[in-house]
Scaffold this active site. Structure first.
Site, PDB file in Angstrom:
ATOM      1  N   ARG A  34      16.013  12.662  20.538  1.00 61.52           N
ATOM      2  CA  ARG A  34      14.738  13.336  20.302  1.00 61.52           C
ATOM      3  C   ARG A  34      13.564  12.569  20.902  1.00 61.52           C
ATOM      4  O   ARG A  34      12.585  13.161  21.333  1.00 61.52           O
ATOM      5  CB  ARG A  34      14.551  13.490  18.782  1.00 61.52           C
ATOM      6  N   ASP A  84      22.481   6.512   5.883  1.00 64.98           N
ATOM      7  CA  ASP A  84      22.935   7.664   6.678  1.00 64.98           C
ATOM      8  C   ASP A  84      24.284   7.347   7.321  1.00 64.98           C
ATOM      9  O   ASP A  84      24.473   7.518   8.528  1.00 64.98           O
ATOM     10  CB  ASP A  84      21.906   8.045   7.735  1.00 64.98           C
ATOM     11  N   GLY A 125      13.841   9.859  23.308  1.00 61.66           N
ATOM     12  CA  GLY A 125      13.999   9.156  24.569  1.00 61.66           C
ATOM     13  C   GLY A 125      15.403   9.195  25.116  1.00 61.66           C
ATOM     14  O   GLY A 125      16.230  10.024  24.714  1.00 61.66           O
ATOM     15  N   ARG A 182      20.942  10.905  25.324  1.00 60.10           N
ATOM     16  CA  ARG A 182      19.575  11.424  25.222  1.00 60.10           C
ATOM     17  C   ARG A 182      19.335  11.888  23.792  1.00 60.10           C
ATOM     18  O   ARG A 182      20.183  12.566  23.202  1.00 60.10           O
ATOM     19  CB  ARG A 182      19.386  12.579  26.208  1.00 60.10           C
TER      20      ARG A 182
END
Length: 268
Positions: free
Chosen positions: A19, A134, A21, A17
């Protein structure tokens, strides 16, 4: 739920889970193989940046499809309320979990078994004109056969150069404390070698058990990164080979012109 998704896949249990969905395990109704379904609720996308990331990530994953160590995009479904992205199922955890739960540091062969496929994936991204921006242990995941997959291209940027096209530099402060390259924090233009710095930091952490730059707060960590004073404490690196330390120096190198490219690291 989207009719095409219901026809092609059977959704099973929730496995993650975030931010925007939920991620489910799903089974193809045609092949019986298992995949992951990331279902994103459009109403949770609060601004244009969120929308841009949502649109960009599937395009980049599609461009990078084919490399064995990059998360594969298989299908996209969309309805009025949600976007559903079908990818490889990676249910054997991430590198962050492996680093934080191990009671000892990684041996050089153990670190190499993770680092080599990671740098291969990064090198492929760069050949295709994409910088991940990232690279961190949380975004390095493993499938049921323990194969490494580089994931989460929400911060990725296309810088060109793939197929001989024109290259361009990038801007924007993206990344994560500990792993972000100093030129990003300085607000300068930068190139894809920011990913090499981040991969070098990951290699350092696997071997040493601690990051090369850190502070009590995010601000202190960023300041340490910008100083870029790389050290090899004797108590930690006593048994580390000179070759490994030399590679780290050439990857975690503040002078971008002297920092190795991903292709050069791969050839080491």
């Amino acid at each position: 739920m989207c009719e095409g998704l219901k026809r092609d896949y059977q959704l099973c249990e929730e496995i993650g889970r975030g931010r925007f969905g939920v991620v489910y395990r799903c089974i193809s109704t045609i092949s019986g193989d298992s995949f992951a379904c990331k279902s994103i609720e459009k109403r949770l996308l609060s601004d244009s940046t969120d929308l841009e990331c949502l649109e960009k990530e599937p395009k980049i994953l599609h461009l990078l499809s084919g490399h064995p160590n990059i998360l594969q995009l298989h299908k996209i479904y969309e309805d009025e309320t949600s976007l559903h992205i079908i990818t490889d199922l990676c249910d054997s955890g991430d590198l962050f979990h492996r680093i934080t739960t191990t009671t000892t540091t990684f041996s050089e062969p153990e670190a190499a078994s993770i680092f080599k496929p990671l740098i291969s994936a990064i090198s492929y991204c760069h050949r295709m004109g994409v910088s991940h921006r990232d690279i961190k242990p949380d975004n390095i995941i493993f499938d049921s056969r323990n194969k490494l997959k580089l994931a989460d291209f929400g911060s990725a940027e296309w810088f060109g150069g793939g197929g001989g096209g024109e290259r361009r530099t990038m801007r924007g402060v993206v990344g994560t404390p500990y792993y972000v390259a100093p030129e990003v924090l300085y607000g300068r233009e930068y190139n894809e070698k920011v990913d090499v710095w981040s991969a070098g930091v990951i290699l350092y952490i696997m071997i040493a058990g601690v990051p090369p730059f850190y502070g009590e707060t995010a601000v202190e960590t960023f300041e340490a990164v910008m100083r870029g004073n790389l050290r090899f404490p004797a108590r930690v690196f006593r048994s580390v080979s000179s070759e490994a330390k030399d590679l780290l120096r050439k990857m975690i190198c503040k002078d971008v012109s002297r920092r190795l490219s991903a292709e050069q690291v791969l050839s080491k």
